[in-house]
Design an enzyme around this catalytic site. Structure first.
Site, PDB file in Angstrom:
ATOM      1  N   HIS A 188      -3.816  -5.187  -3.617  1.00  0.00           N
ATOM      2  CA  HIS A 188      -3.055  -5.283  -4.491  1.00  0.00           C
ATOM      3  C   HIS A 188      -2.131  -5.803  -4.459  1.00  0.00           C
ATOM      4  CE1 HIS A 188       0.865  -3.186  -5.820  1.00  0.00           C
ATOM      5  NE2 HIS A 188      -0.091  -2.019  -5.987  1.00  0.00           N
TER       6      HIS A 188
ATOM      7  N   ASP B 203      -5.637   3.772  -5.830  1.00  0.00           N
ATOM      8  CA  ASP B 203      -7.027   4.730  -7.153  1.00  0.00           C
ATOM      9  C   ASP B 203      -7.681   4.458  -6.598  1.00  0.00           C
ATOM     10  OD1 ASP B 203      -5.411   1.906  -9.518  1.00  0.00           O
ATOM     11  OD2 ASP B 203      -5.466   4.468  -9.962  1.00  0.00           O
TER      12      ASP B 203
HETATM   13  C1  SDX Z   1      -3.151  -0.697  -9.993  1.00  0.00           C
HETATM   14  O1  SDX Z   1       1.259  -3.505  -9.606  1.00  0.00           O
HETATM   15  C2  SDX Z   1       0.915  -2.431  -8.452  1.00  0.00           C
HETATM   16  O2  SDX Z   1       2.222  -1.905  -8.302  1.00  0.00           O
HETATM   17  C3  SDX Z   1       0.142  -1.674  -9.850  1.00  0.00           C
HETATM   18  C4  SDX Z   1      -0.173  -0.050  -9.004  1.00  0.00           C
HETATM   19  C5  SDX Z   1       0.850   0.772  -9.869  1.00  0.00           C
HETATM   20  O3  SDX Z   1       0.711   2.149  -9.030  1.00  0.00           O
HETATM   21  O4  SDX Z   1       0.957   0.441 -10.819  1.00  0.00           O
HETATM   22  O5  SDX Z   1      -0.565   0.344  -7.726  1.00  0.00           O
HETATM   23  C6  SDX Z   1      -1.718   0.434  -9.820  1.00  0.00           C
HETATM   24  O6  SDX Z   1      -3.192  -1.416 -10.593  1.00  0.00           O
HETATM   25  C7  SDX Z   1      -3.584  -0.195  -8.183  1.00  0.00           C
HETATM   26  C8  SDX Z   1      -4.446  -1.673  -7.920  1.00  0.00           C
HETATM   27  C9  SDX Z   1      -5.787  -1.267  -8.718  1.00  0.00           C
HETATM   28  N1  SDX Z   1      -6.996  -2.925  -9.167  1.00  0.00           N
HETATM   29  C10 SDX Z   1      -7.869  -2.279  -8.101  1.00  0.00           C
HETATM   30  O7  SDX Z   1      -8.176  -1.507  -8.111  1.00  0.00           O
HETATM   31  C11 SDX Z   1      -9.191  -3.243  -8.709  1.00  0.00           C
HETATM   32  C12 SDX Z   1      -9.708  -4.386  -7.793  1.00  0.00           C
HETATM   33  N2  SDX Z   1      -8.630  -4.694  -7.118  1.00  0.00           N
HETATM   34  C13 SDX Z   1      -8.448  -6.062  -7.492  1.00  0.00           C
HETATM   35  O8  SDX Z   1      -8.482  -6.612  -8.879  1.00  0.00           O
HETATM   36  C14 SDX Z   1      -7.129  -6.893  -6.893  1.00  0.00           C
HETATM   37  O9  SDX Z   1      -6.941  -6.539  -5.552  1.00  0.00           O
HETATM   38  C15 SDX Z   1      -5.513  -6.619  -7.802  1.00  0.00           C
HETATM   39  C16 SDX Z   1      -5.757  -7.224  -9.578  1.00  0.00           C
HETATM   40  C17 SDX Z   1      -5.789  -5.035  -7.790  1.00  0.00           C
HETATM   41  C18 SDX Z   1      -4.964  -7.871  -7.348  1.00  0.00           C
HETATM   42  O10 SDX Z   1      -4.879  -8.604  -6.716  1.00  0.00           O
HETATM   43  P1  SDX Z   1      -4.310 -10.204  -6.771  1.00  0.00           P
HETATM   44  O11 SDX Z   1      -2.820 -10.137  -6.128  1.00  0.00           O
HETATM   45  O12 SDX Z   1      -4.135 -10.162  -8.506  1.00  0.00           O
HETATM   46  O13 SDX Z   1      -5.061 -10.856  -5.708  1.00  0.00           O
HETATM   47  P2  SDX Z   1      -6.414 -12.219  -6.550  1.00  0.00           P
HETATM   48  O14 SDX Z   1      -7.392 -11.007  -7.073  1.00  0.00           O
HETATM   49  O15 SDX Z   1      -5.913 -12.999  -6.862  1.00  0.00           O
HETATM   50  O16 SDX Z   1      -7.328 -11.874  -4.826  1.00  0.00           O
HETATM   51  C19 SDX Z   1      -7.045 -12.799  -3.806  1.00  0.00           C
HETATM   52  C20 SDX Z   1      -7.877 -12.516  -3.478  1.00  0.00           C
HETATM   53  C21 SDX Z   1      -9.333 -13.292  -3.537  1.00  0.00           C
HETATM   54  O17 SDX Z   1     -10.839 -14.403  -3.106  1.00  0.00           O
HETATM   55  P3  SDX Z   1     -10.148 -15.404  -3.158  1.00  0.00           P
HETATM   56  O18 SDX Z   1     -11.090 -16.289  -4.245  1.00  0.00           O
HETATM   57  O19 SDX Z   1      -8.253 -15.615  -2.721  1.00  0.00           O
HETATM   58  O20 SDX Z   1     -10.733 -15.768  -1.670  1.00  0.00           O
HETATM   59  O21 SDX Z   1      -8.192 -11.215  -2.191  1.00  0.00           O
HETATM   60  C22 SDX Z   1      -9.869 -10.916  -3.047  1.00  0.00           C
HETATM   61  C23 SDX Z   1      -9.558 -11.677  -4.245  1.00  0.00           C
HETATM   62  O22 SDX Z   1     -11.128 -12.523  -4.516  1.00  0.00           O
HETATM   63  N3  SDX Z   1      -8.992  -9.689  -3.343  1.00  0.00           N
HETATM   64  C24 SDX Z   1     -10.546  -8.910  -3.271  1.00  0.00           C
HETATM   65  C25 SDX Z   1     -10.001  -7.699  -4.163  1.00  0.00           C
HETATM   66  N4  SDX Z   1      -9.061  -7.443  -4.532  1.00  0.00           N
HETATM   67  C26 SDX Z   1      -8.525  -8.667  -4.377  1.00  0.00           C
HETATM   68  N5  SDX Z   1     -12.608  -9.209  -3.259  1.00  0.00           N
HETATM   69  C27 SDX Z   1     -12.975  -7.649  -3.099  1.00  0.00           C
HETATM   70  N6  SDX Z   1     -12.265  -7.244  -3.940  1.00  0.00           N
HETATM   71  C28 SDX Z   1     -10.901  -6.971  -3.824  1.00  0.00           C
HETATM   72  N7  SDX Z   1     -10.513  -5.458  -4.970  1.00  0.00           N
END
Ligand code: SDX
Length: 383
Positions: free
Chosen positions: A259, A313
Site C-alpha cells: 500500500h 483487497d
Molecule cells: C487499493 O491508495 C489507496 O488508498 C487504495 C485503496 C483504497 O481504499 O482506495 O487502499 C485500495 O487500491 C489497495 C491496493 C490494491 N492493489 C494491490 O493489492 C496490487 C498489489 N500492490 C502493489 O501494486 C503496490 O503495493 C501498490 C500499488 C498498492 C502500492 O505501490 P507503491 O506505493 O507505488 O509502491 P511500489 O509499487 O513503488 O513498491 C515499492 C516496492 C517495490 O520494490 P522495489 O522496486 O523498491 O524493490 O515494494 C514492492 C515493489 O516491487 N512491492 C511489492 C508489492 N507492493 C510493493 N512487491 C511484491 N508484491 C507487492 N504487492
C-alpha cells in the site's frame, strides 16, 4: 530544476475534512470516527450520510435519507436497453462506467454549486449503482433484470436483484459492514481521478464515471478480483511457497499486498479477515481462506520487513466469493461503496475549487525541423 514526485507520492493535492489515515499505526477514520467503531455499530447508509454531511444522522434524518434512496433505486428502461447492448463478455466495471455516464444524460446538472442538485445526484448515484451492477450481472447471461424491492434494506435489495432471493440477515449484515470498510480512503487513485474531473466543474455523474474507470485497474480496486484468481492458481497450501518464489523471481506484484500509505496490515484487512473467518467456520484444508492465511504468513517472512502487508483487497474477495457473488463483480461492489467517498470529495472540491493542472519535466527535443515525407527515413516501428 522542478521537484518531481513519481505518482505524486507524499504530495498533498488538497485539504480535506473527510477521512484520515495513519499508515504507521494502521488507523483509518471517517470524519474523525474510527472505522472499527463504524464497522461494529453503524450501517453503510449511516456511513454514507456521515461522509456526505459530516455528522452521523439523527434517526429522522436517516429515515428521510433512506426513504429518498429507496424511491430512487429504479433506473430508466433506456439504461436497461443500453446494458442489454453491451458485450456479455465485457468487464462489469466497463458496463458500470458506461451506465453511470449515461445516467448523467437523463439528469443534467447545469449548476454543480446548487446544493439541491448535488443532493439529488448523490441520492441517484448511491441508489442506482447497485441496480445497474445487478442488472448487468443478470442481463449478460440472458436473464431478466430484477426490479428493486423497496421493502428491503440496501444490502438485502442488492442480493434480491442479483439472486432473486434475500440473503439471511447475518450475510446481509456482513455485506453491509464490508461496504462501510470500502466507502472512503483519503486521496486514493480513483478519488484523485474524480477530483481532477470535479475541478473542471464537470457534473457528479461524469466525476463518478471517471473514478469508476480508475478503480478498475488491478493495482487499485481490481486487486480484489486478482486475489481470488491468485488463490485459485495456487490451488493448495503446499503450493504457496513455490508460487510466491516464482512470482517474486519474475518481479511480479503479489495481489492484495502492499500500500502507498499503510506500512502495517491495513486495518480494514483485519476486520475483513475476521468477517471471512466468521463466514467460513469449517475451514477446509485447501479452502481459499486457508491458502490466504498461508500466503499472508509466507509474505510476512519475505516482505514484511519492507512494510508490504495485506491491504483491503486481500480478504474482501473471499467474503464475496463465499456469498456467491461472481469474481468479476467484486470491483463493482467496491464501487457501490466507494461512491459515497467519491461524492463527498467531489462536493468538497466544488466548494473550494481550484483546477488541477500540474506541471511536468519535459525531457524531449526542441526545434526539430519538419521533414517532407519524401525525405523521411524508414519510419521507426510505432509499437
Ligand atoms: C487499493 O491508495 C489507496 O488508498 C487504495 C485503496 C483504497 O481504499 O482506495 O487502499 C485500495 O487500491 C489497495 C491496493 C490494491 N492493489 C494491490 O493489492 C496490487 C498489489 N500492490 C502493489 O501494486 C503496490 O503495493 C501498490 C500499488 C498498492 C502500492 O505501490 P507503491 O506505493 O507505488 O509502491 P511500489 O509499487 O513503488 O513498491 C515499492 C516496492 C517495490 O520494490 P522495489 O522496486 O523498491 O524493490 O515494494 C514492492 C515493489 O516491487 N512491492 C511489492 C508489492 N507492493 C510493493 N512487491 C511484491 N508484491 C507487492 N504487492
Amino acid at each position: 530544476m522542478r521537484d518531481f514526485f513519481p505518482g505524486l507520492a507524499g504530495v498533498a493535492a488538497t485539504k480535506s475534512h473527510i477521512s484520515s489515515v495513519d499508515g504507521q499505526q494502521g488507523i483509518l477514520e471517517y470524519r474523525g470516527i474510527r472505522i472499527e467503531e463504524l464497522a461494529a455499530h453503524g450501517t453503510f447508509l449511516e456511513t454514507a450520510y456521515l461522509l456526505l454531511f459530516n455528522e452521523l444522522p439523527t434517526s429522522s434524518a436517516l429515515q428521510q435519507f433512506e426513504n429518498d434512496l429507496r424511491r430512487h433505486r429504479r433506473i430508466k428502461y433506456r439504461i436497461i436497453d443500453l446494458i442489454k447492448c453491451l458485450p456479455e463478455h465485457g468487464h462489469p466495471m466497463d458496463a458500470l462506467q458506461a451506465a453511470v455516464a449515461a445516467l448523467g444524460m437523463f439528469y443534467p446538472t447545469p449548476d454543480v454549486r446548487d446544493p439541491e442538485a448535488r443532493y439529488w445526484s448523490a441520492i441517484r448515484l448511491l441508489a442506482k449503482l447497485p441496480t445497474m451492477v445487478a442488472a448487468f450481472a443478470r442481463l449478460r447471461h440472458g436473464d431478466d433484470h430484477i426490479q428493486p424491492n423497496d421493502n428491503l434494506s440496501y444490502a438485502e435489495n442488492f442480493f434480491y436483484m442479483l439472486f432473486e432471493q434475500q440473503p439471511d440477515s447475518a450475510v446481509a449484515t456482513m455485506f453491509d459492514t464490508s461496504l462501510i470498510l470500502h466507502a472512503e480512503h483519503t486521496m486514493n487513485a480513483s478519488t484523485f481521478s474524480g477530483l481532477v474531473t470535479a475541478s473542471t466543474l464537470a457534473d457528479p455523474y461524469t466525476v463518478i464515471s471517471s473514478a469508476i474507470g480508475t478503480l478498475k485497474g488491478p493495482l487499485h480496486g481490481g486487486a480484489n478480483e486478482a486475489v481470488i484468481h491468485m488463490l485459485e492458481d495456487i490451488g493448495s497450501v503446499e503450493q504457496v511457497s513455490v508460487y510466491l518464489d516464482q512470482k517474486m523471481a519474475a518481479k511480479e506484484k503479489i495481489m492484495g499486498f502492499g500500500h502507498r500509505v499503510y506500512k502495517v496490515k491495513d486495518p480494514r484487512a483485519l476486520i475483513l479477515q475476521e468477517l471471512a473467518q466468521r463466514m467460513i467456520k469449517d475451514e477446509k484444508h485447501d479452502s481459499l481462506l486457508t491458502i490466504a492465511h498461508v500466503v499472508e504468513r509466507e509474505m510476512e517472512q519475505r516482505l514484511g520487513h519492507k512494510g508490504i502487508r495485506p491491504n483491503v483487497d486481500f480478504y474482501s474477495g473471499i467474503i464475496y466469493y463465499q456469498m456467491g457473488i461472481a469474481t468479476d463483480m467484486f470491483t463493482p461492489v467496491f464501487a457501490m461503496a466507494r461512491v459515497a467517498g467519491w461524492l463527498a470529495h467531489c462536493f468538497e472540491q466544488y466548494q473550494q475549487n481550484h483546477l488541477f493542472r500540474p506541471d511536468q519535466i519535459y525531457e524531449g527535443p526542441h526545434n526539430r525541423p519538419y521533414e517532407p515525407i519524401e525525405s523521411r527515413g524508414h519510419s521507426s516501428s510505432v509499437t
